[in-house]
Enzyme design. Structure first.
Site, PDB file in Angstrom:
ATOM      1  N   CYS A  55       0.666  -1.131  -0.038  1.00  0.00           N
ATOM      2  CA  CYS A  55      -0.321   0.397   0.002  1.00  0.00           C
ATOM      3  C   CYS A  55       1.399   0.967   0.133  1.00  0.00           C
ATOM      4  O   CYS A  55       1.502   1.354  -0.920  1.00  0.00           O
ATOM      5  CB  CYS A  55      -0.937   0.028   1.403  1.00  0.00           C
ATOM      6  SG  CYS A  55      -1.733   0.848   1.344  1.00  0.00           S
TER       7      CYS A  55
ATOM      8  N   ASP B 264      -7.860  -2.964  -8.748  1.00  0.00           N
ATOM      9  CA  ASP B 264      -7.604  -2.090  -7.585  1.00  0.00           C
ATOM     10  C   ASP B 264      -8.265  -0.565  -7.668  1.00  0.00           C
ATOM     11  O   ASP B 264      -8.213  -0.557  -8.894  1.00  0.00           O
ATOM     12  CB  ASP B 264      -6.099  -1.994  -7.690  1.00  0.00           C
ATOM     13  CG  ASP B 264      -5.760  -0.956  -6.285  1.00  0.00           C
ATOM     14  OD1 ASP B 264      -6.008  -0.297  -5.056  1.00  0.00           O
ATOM     15  OD2 ASP B 264      -4.620  -1.324  -5.415  1.00  0.00           O
TER      16      ASP B 264
ATOM     17  N   HIS C 120      -7.252  -4.249  -4.284  1.00  0.00           N
ATOM     18  CA  HIS C 120      -6.318  -3.117  -3.321  1.00  0.00           C
ATOM     19  C   HIS C 120      -5.728  -4.312  -2.210  1.00  0.00           C
ATOM     20  O   HIS C 120      -7.045  -4.448  -1.322  1.00  0.00           O
ATOM     21  CB  HIS C 120      -6.591  -2.295  -3.322  1.00  0.00           C
ATOM     22  CG  HIS C 120      -5.528  -1.104  -2.125  1.00  0.00           C
ATOM     23  ND1 HIS C 120      -4.746  -0.459  -3.144  1.00  0.00           N
ATOM     24  CD2 HIS C 120      -5.140  -0.803  -0.949  1.00  0.00           C
ATOM     25  CE1 HIS C 120      -3.320  -0.288  -2.363  1.00  0.00           C
ATOM     26  NE2 HIS C 120      -4.154  -0.453  -1.171  1.00  0.00           N
TER      27      HIS C 120
END
Length: 221
Positions: A115, A162, A190
């Site tokens: 991330c 994502d 994600h």
């Protein structure tokens, strides 16, 4: 299991870091957090690399904005994590990454991040010369800094679905960085590598982790 220690950056700032693995290891890994702090998931990932024989440091890069951040994955946690991240300066984050690398001095180093940390791992390749390999998992800031030059081999992992990183951005990264290994996981969202998230995909995590481990084994020896 590891322990939490204090490290000092070049500007004198002291921050906490989770460390694990054999101190006498010849190779090391810096594990960079998501926007949720050095929480259970990040410590778990650090422990997984430690179990493979790496000396590992997971710096609490949020300490400069707020200390002892360990968030979960609710929408409220996401909002809080984003707010804290916006209080950080990117150069300060890199000072803490460099200090983490310095703690592992004398070892051949890799950097892996998830991330927010996926972007920082990319910067570890482009904005420092401390690392011999970088593995970047779904880093949303990578497309915006895609034209930076890497000083080491780089691998990237993106989820096809994502919502925050469209495939057009991934294609742009590929075009800008033809030497970088870019992997897209079909149907993955994600955070697909975090088993504490609803978006977790076990087969995609296992494949991305195997690619990361193999990549580090090749580049770090």
């Amino acid at each position: 299991m590891g322990e939490t220690i204090q490290l000092k950056a070049a500007d004198g700032f002291s921050f906490s870091a989770y460390v694990a693995g054999p101190a006498n290891a010849t190779k090391g890994v810096v594990v960079v957090q998501e926007i949720f702090g050095v929480n259970h998931h990040i410590k778990d990932m650090a422990d997984r690399f430690a179990a493979l024989g790496y000396a590992v440091v997971a710096p609490a890069v949020f300490d400069r904005a707020q200390r002892d951040v360990e968030l979960g994955y609710t929408q409220g946690d996401i909002d809080k994590g984003r707010d804290i991240r916006m209080k950080l300066s990117d150069p300060d984050v890199m000072k803490d990454i460099e200090a983490s690398a310095a703690h592992l001095a004398g070892k051949k180093l890799g950097i892996v991040g998830y991330c927010f940390g996926g972007t920082v791992a990319w910067w570890g390749a482009t904005r420092t010369t401390k690392f011999s390999a970088a593995s970047c998992w779904y880093g949303g800031g990578i497309p915006g800094t895609k034209n930076e030059s890497a000083h080491c081999p780089v691998q990237m992992h993106f989820g096809e679905k994502d919502a925050s990183i469209p495939m057009s951005d991934v294609d742009a990264v590929r075009a800008a960085q033809p030497k970088v290994e870019v992997y897209v996981y079909e149907g993955a969202q994600h955070g697909f590598g975090c088993d504490e998230r609803g978006s977790y995909s076990k087969p995609d995590y296992e494949l991305a982790q195997k690619r990361t481990v193999d990549f580090f084994a090749k580049q770090l020896g």
